[in-house]
Motif scaffolding. Structure first.
Motif, mmCIF file in Angstrom:
data_model
loop_
_atom_site.group_PDB
_atom_site.id
_atom_site.type_symbol
_atom_site.label_atom_id
_atom_site.label_comp_id
_atom_site.label_asym_id
_atom_site.label_seq_id
_atom_site.Cartn_x
_atom_site.Cartn_y
_atom_site.Cartn_z
ATOM 1 N N MET A 238 0.832 -1.193 0.000
ATOM 2 C CA MET A 238 0.000 0.000 0.000
ATOM 3 C C MET A 238 0.870 1.248 0.000
ATOM 4 S SD MET A 238 -3.412 -0.785 2.308
ATOM 5 C CE MET A 238 -2.739 0.170 3.618
ATOM 6 N N PRO A 239 1.183 1.798 -1.179
ATOM 7 C CA PRO A 239 1.825 3.123 -1.196
ATOM 8 C C PRO A 239 0.843 4.173 -0.703
ATOM 9 C CG PRO A 239 1.291 2.390 -3.417
ATOM 10 C CD PRO A 239 1.012 1.233 -2.515
ATOM 11 N N GLU A 240 1.379 5.227 -0.115
ATOM 12 C CA GLU A 240 0.539 6.231 0.552
ATOM 13 C C GLU A 240 1.129 7.617 0.321
ATOM 14 O OE1 GLU A 240 -0.327 7.583 5.199
ATOM 15 O OE2 GLU A 240 0.512 5.606 4.760
ATOM 16 N N LEU A 241 0.253 8.590 0.170
ATOM 17 C CA LEU A 241 0.683 9.983 0.083
ATOM 18 C C LEU A 241 -0.279 10.827 0.915
ATOM 19 C CD1 LEU A 241 2.674 11.994 -1.201
ATOM 20 C CD2 LEU A 241 0.995 12.332 -3.033
ATOM 21 N N GLY A 242 0.289 11.639 1.819
ATOM 22 C CA GLY A 242 -0.559 12.414 2.717
ATOM 23 C C GLY A 242 -0.028 13.808 2.967
ATOM 24 N N VAL A 243 -0.868 14.611 3.588
ATOM 25 C CA VAL A 243 -0.509 15.950 4.037
ATOM 26 C C VAL A 243 -0.887 16.049 5.513
ATOM 27 C CG1 VAL A 243 -0.891 18.429 3.774
ATOM 28 C CG2 VAL A 243 -0.916 16.954 1.768
ATOM 29 N N SER A 244 0.008 16.591 6.318
ATOM 30 C CA SER A 244 -0.198 16.677 7.764
ATOM 31 C C SER A 244 0.038 18.100 8.248
ATOM 32 C CB SER A 244 0.762 15.720 8.491
ATOM 33 O OG SER A 244 0.613 15.812 9.891
ATOM 34 N N TYR A 245 -0.783 18.518 9.205
ATOM 35 C CA TYR A 245 -0.623 19.842 9.826
ATOM 36 C C TYR A 245 -0.481 19.666 11.336
ATOM 37 C CZ TYR A 245 -1.954 24.410 11.746
ATOM 38 O OH TYR A 245 -1.986 25.581 12.472
ATOM 39 N N ASP A 246 0.623 20.129 11.896
ATOM 40 C CA ASP A 246 0.887 20.061 13.332
ATOM 41 C C ASP A 246 0.900 21.468 13.910
ATOM 42 O OD1 ASP A 246 1.134 17.401 13.016
ATOM 43 O OD2 ASP A 246 3.170 17.224 13.802
ATOM 44 N N GLN A 247 0.284 21.623 15.075
ATOM 45 C CA GLN A 247 0.218 22.941 15.714
ATOM 46 C C GLN A 247 0.364 22.780 17.215
ATOM 47 O OE1 GLN A 247 -2.363 24.255 17.827
ATOM 48 N NE2 GLN A 247 -1.450 26.307 17.919
ATOM 49 N N ALA A 248 1.106 23.680 17.824
ATOM 50 C CA ALA A 248 1.231 23.738 19.280
ATOM 51 C C ALA A 248 1.229 25.190 19.708
ATOM 52 C CB ALA A 248 2.515 23.049 19.756
ATOM 53 N N THR A 261 8.652 28.701 22.433
ATOM 54 C CA THR A 261 7.741 27.563 22.336
ATOM 55 C C THR A 261 6.619 27.930 21.372
ATOM 56 O OG1 THR A 261 6.411 28.301 24.233
ATOM 57 C CG2 THR A 261 8.235 26.787 24.685
ATOM 58 N N GLY A 262 5.979 26.914 20.825
ATOM 59 C CA GLY A 262 4.885 27.108 19.890
ATOM 60 C C GLY A 262 5.329 26.991 18.442
ATOM 61 N N PHE A 263 4.506 26.331 17.614
ATOM 62 C CA PHE A 263 4.865 26.158 16.202
ATOM 63 C C PHE A 263 3.628 25.809 15.380
ATOM 64 C CE2 PHE A 263 5.431 22.028 18.269
ATOM 65 C CZ PHE A 263 4.676 21.202 17.448
ATOM 66 N N ASP A 264 3.765 25.992 14.068
ATOM 67 C CA ASP A 264 2.814 25.533 13.052
ATOM 68 C C ASP A 264 3.632 24.927 11.925
ATOM 69 O OD1 ASP A 264 -0.099 26.930 13.614
ATOM 70 O OD2 ASP A 264 1.548 28.217 14.276
ATOM 71 N N VAL A 265 3.310 23.702 11.520
ATOM 72 C CA VAL A 265 4.073 23.036 10.457
ATOM 73 C C VAL A 265 3.124 22.272 9.539
ATOM 74 C CG1 VAL A 265 5.998 21.512 9.883
ATOM 75 C CG2 VAL A 265 5.993 22.692 12.078
ATOM 76 N N VAL A 266 3.364 22.361 8.248
ATOM 77 C CA VAL A 266 2.677 21.531 7.259
ATOM 78 C C VAL A 266 3.705 20.594 6.643
ATOM 79 C CG1 VAL A 266 1.423 21.492 5.067
ATOM 80 C CG2 VAL A 266 0.922 23.260 6.765
ATOM 81 N N PHE A 267 3.385 19.292 6.636
ATOM 82 C CA PHE A 267 4.263 18.272 6.058
ATOM 83 C C PHE A 267 3.581 17.613 4.857
ATOM 84 C CE2 PHE A 267 5.327 18.260 10.600
ATOM 85 C CZ PHE A 267 6.716 18.258 10.601
ATOM 86 N N ILE A 268 4.400 17.128 3.921
ATOM 87 C CA ILE A 268 3.944 16.161 2.943
ATOM 88 C C ILE A 268 4.520 14.811 3.355
ATOM 89 C CG2 ILE A 268 5.876 16.565 1.338
ATOM 90 C CD1 ILE A 268 3.817 16.014 -0.925
ATOM 91 N N LYS A 269 3.725 13.769 3.222
ATOM 92 C CA LYS A 269 4.099 12.475 3.780
ATOM 93 C C LYS A 269 4.016 11.367 2.722
ATOM 94 C CE LYS A 269 2.231 8.889 6.822
ATOM 95 N NZ LYS A 269 1.003 8.489 7.536
ATOM 96 N N PRO A 270 5.122 10.985 2.105
ATOM 97 C CA PRO A 270 5.138 9.745 1.327
ATOM 98 C C PRO A 270 5.390 8.566 2.263
ATOM 99 C CG PRO A 270 7.215 10.921 1.063
ATOM 100 C CD PRO A 270 6.366 11.757 1.989
ATOM 101 N N ALA A 271 4.689 7.477 2.035
ATOM 102 C CA ALA A 271 4.819 6.317 2.922
ATOM 103 C C ALA A 271 4.576 5.038 2.137
ATOM 104 C CB ALA A 271 3.848 6.427 4.097
ATOM 105 N N PHE A 272 4.974 3.931 2.742
ATOM 106 C CA PHE A 272 4.780 2.625 2.110
ATOM 107 C C PHE A 272 4.442 1.605 3.188
ATOM 108 C CE2 PHE A 272 6.249 -1.463 0.452
ATOM 109 C CZ PHE A 272 5.609 -1.484 -0.790
ATOM 110 N N ASN A 273 3.406 0.804 2.939
ATOM 111 C CA ASN A 273 2.969 -0.226 3.870
ATOM 112 C C ASN A 273 3.022 -1.588 3.178
ATOM 113 O OD1 ASN A 273 1.672 1.642 6.119
ATOM 114 N ND2 ASN A 273 0.934 2.395 4.160
ATOM 115 N N TYR A 274 3.598 -2.548 3.862
ATOM 116 C CA TYR A 274 3.742 -3.906 3.323
ATOM 117 C C TYR A 274 3.116 -4.884 4.299
ATOM 118 C CZ TYR A 274 6.015 -8.263 1.823
ATOM 119 O OH TYR A 274 6.252 -9.537 1.407
ATOM 120 N N ILE A 275 2.166 -5.692 3.805
ATOM 121 C CA ILE A 275 1.466 -6.660 4.650
ATOM 122 C C ILE A 275 1.667 -8.050 4.065
ATOM 123 C CG2 ILE A 275 -0.740 -7.362 5.640
ATOM 124 C CD1 ILE A 275 -0.584 -3.908 4.275
ATOM 125 N N ASN A 276 2.142 -8.972 4.891
ATOM 126 C CA ASN A 276 2.333 -10.358 4.485
ATOM 127 C C ASN A 276 1.689 -11.253 5.526
ATOM 128 O OD1 ASN A 276 3.167 -12.894 3.707
ATOM 129 N ND2 ASN A 276 5.279 -12.289 3.289
#
Length: 313
Positions: A238-248, A261-276
């Motif tokens: 399962m290839p995966e592509l996502g967008v994430s927003y983190d805030q503190a 202290t304190g932040f705002d971040v936007v990430f792009i997230k490529p990922a890969f899932n393997y199930i056997n």
């Protein structure tokens, strides 16, 4: 519009266009996807985060009423965590998630170790309940599956949070927080044939610890698209592509706003899932797209995750 407002606007514009993901930051809890639904499992997850920035000092000249900022070195921070996690289903629609972390955090100034905090971190417990689910078929006979989950949980103050026990003065470097946290989450997923989209929101509120320090409320929102590739009756990729927003928000120390202290971040997230069959391996990289860190903080350069789970059928 300031940069923080731009980040929020861009993320929620994306979120509005797209229909079990994670919450992760320095003292975060990883929720993760569950590739085999409603199946008890346990596993290990390694997480690493990298930060880099310049450390600054201020020279106050009262005679000239000036405040001169000087660069005093390059700061690099590394946050690593190994989680032992488990999911159980005492009821068909009730998911119980347990997370037992160990952290190893380091801060370097011009290549020399400046601060370090390692040890058992704060464990967490989360209950998620499926409040709505549906299976329907379209005109071609393909199944459309949807599910909505709501969760409540807590994080316990088990990890050591006192600076004298570690070579560190930054509360975020220490393995523990010394505070109880309340956790709330909302997760939605939709699947049609081999395609799946998911969205999640997680919020955490921290109490004040015995040293008078209170970590700010934190939230994470994420959307992802998955494509299931079935190689055989047992192997699924399962290839995966996502967008994430983190805030503190900004932390408090003795009811006063804590600096840097304190932040705002936007990430792009490529990922890969393997199930056997009964095992799953997942790999993910979070690349920052936009970020704003308040005050004199190093900027995030990336996050890496590698996990293994075994499913008890």
């Amino acid at each position: 519009m300031n940069s923080s407002s731009k980040i929020v606007t861009i993320f929620f514009f994306i979120f509005a266009l797209l229909p079990e993901l994670n919450a992760c930051e320095r003292h975060g809890m990883f929720l993760g996807i569950n590739p085999i639904e409603r199946t008890n499992n346990f596993g290990l997850m390694f997480r690493s985060q990298m930060y880099k920035g310049s450390s600054h000092t201020h020279d106050h000249s009262h005679s000239h009423d000036t405040d001169t900022e000087t660069n005093s070195g390059i700061v690099r921070e590394y946050y690593s965590m190994l989680d032992l996690n488990a999911r159980f289903y005492p009821l068909r629609d009730l998911e119980v998630m347990i997370n037992l972390p160990y952290s190893d955090n380091k801060s370097y100034l011009d290549g020399k170790l400046n601060e370090q905090g390692s040890g058992i971190a704060d464990p967490s417990l989360l209950f998620r309940y499926t409040i709505w689910s549906t299976n329907t078929s379209d005109s071609t006979g393909k199944m459309l599956r949807q599910r909505l989950q709501a969760g409540l949980g807590t994080k316990a103050p088990v990890g050591n949070f006192k600076p004298e026990a570690h070579d560190a003065y930054n509360p975020h470097i220490l393995p523990g927080t010394g505070a109880w946290d309340g956790i709330a989450s909302l997760n939605y997923s939709i699947r049609k044939n081999m395609n799946m989209a998911a969205a999640s929101y997680t919020f955490r509120y921290s109490t004040e610890n015995s040293l008078g320090y209170q970590f700010a409320p934190r939230s994470t929102a994420e959307i992802s698209y998955f494509r299931q590739i079935r190689k055989s009756s047992k192997v699924i990729m399962m290839p995966e592509l996502g967008v994430s927003y983190d805030q503190a928000g900004i932390d408090l120390y003795e009811d006063t706003y804590a600096e840097n202290t304190g932040f705002d971040v936007v990430f792009i997230k490529p990922a890969f899932n393997y199930i056997n069959k009964n095992t799953a391996i997942n790999l993910a990289w979070y690349q920052p797209l936009m970020s704003e860190f308040k005050g004199d903080q190093p900027d995030v350069k990336g996050r890496f995750m590698l996990g293994f789970n075994y499913f008890i059928r």
